[in-house]
Design an enzyme around this catalytic site. Sequence first.
Site, short mmCIF file in Angstrom:
data_model
loop_
_atom_site.label_atom_id
_atom_site.label_comp_id
_atom_site.label_asym_id
_atom_site.label_seq_id
_atom_site.Cartn_x
_atom_site.Cartn_y
_atom_site.Cartn_z
N LYS A 61 0.81 -1.22 0.00
CA LYS A 61 0.00 0.00 0.00
C LYS A 61 0.85 1.28 0.00
O LYS A 61 0.37 2.34 -0.40
CB LYS A 61 -0.93 0.01 1.21
CG LYS A 61 -2.10 -0.96 1.12
CD LYS A 61 -3.17 -0.45 0.16
CE LYS A 61 -4.45 -1.26 0.28
NZ LYS A 61 -5.53 -0.72 -0.59
N SER A 316 1.12 -9.69 -0.46
CA SER A 316 0.80 -8.26 -0.42
C SER A 316 1.15 -7.59 0.90
O SER A 316 1.35 -6.36 0.94
CB SER A 316 -0.68 -8.05 -0.73
OG SER A 316 -1.49 -8.79 0.17
#
Length: 334
Positions: A61, A316
Amino acid sequence: MTVATDSLVSLDAIRAAADRISGIAVKTPLTRAYFPSVAGPGTSKQIWLKCESLQPIGSFKLRGAANKILQLTPEEISRGVITYSSGNHAQGVAYAAREVGAKAVIVMPSNAPAIKRAATLAYGAEVVDVGVASSERLAKAEELVREHGYIVIPPYDDEQIITGQATCGLEIVEQLPDVDLVLAPVSGGGLLSGVATAVKRLRPNVKVFGVEPELAGDTAESFRAGKVVTWPAELTSRTIADGLRTQSVGERNFAHIQAFVDGIITVTEAEIRAAMRAIIACARIVPEPSGAVSAAALLFHSAELPSSNNAVAVVSGGNVDPALLAQVLTETDV
């Protein structure tokens, strides 16, 4: 359905983003995962993990948040930034905002993991709590924007966010030119839309799949239907993968997914947990549940995927609650 790609994120924009964020986000490594009987010695298949868990905030992110924030004007920075997030985007915004000296306000759900909340606060952000629905987070953020004039840094449905996340796909192709299959988690769609765009613009023949929990399978349903489908929060909040509980994929993200993604796989909760154990055992990488879904698809759903010699699963993030990690590690495999 055929989607025109000339209006979507360009390769030049992705390369510019990679240069822009290079002082904040890192180029994460590809680590080979020798999953027994699935990949490595004795098989023709290699599986690689793209370790976004090794970003400074423990998640991909940071890429999108940095790309968006680094393009703000001095006047916008002086107003401060706001976002709505269950944790990893919150940390990305807080981290990148601190780098440019901007105030960061984060609207978080009440069920956000404590480890992600604590990290967001540690980066200097102000946290505002709301209910568990992603719609509640958005509504509260919009209210605070009206009151204070903050600049919104969306978690996924934004061109600059998509472009920033696409730098992950750019690195995959640079690091493994012979890649033939890429899998990335999907919820709001920022990572998958970005990775797929970069990979397909560089290597059109590479297959790209999204992976999500079957308990939060709104994107898989959307992909089948050819339009965005929304699931209620009481359904998406059931999954252990807290980073994948968004109620619907973003509109901009879905346009990129329709253009560049070959399919969406859903995985069970038991498969996510087993994949976490396998990643830790075989690659010495610690994933959070959301970060393990791509590997879960390779381990348990190979029949639904095209054959490959060099598959990449994007891990991720790695911001897993220690108590949950201990619980998962002491369970029995599926």
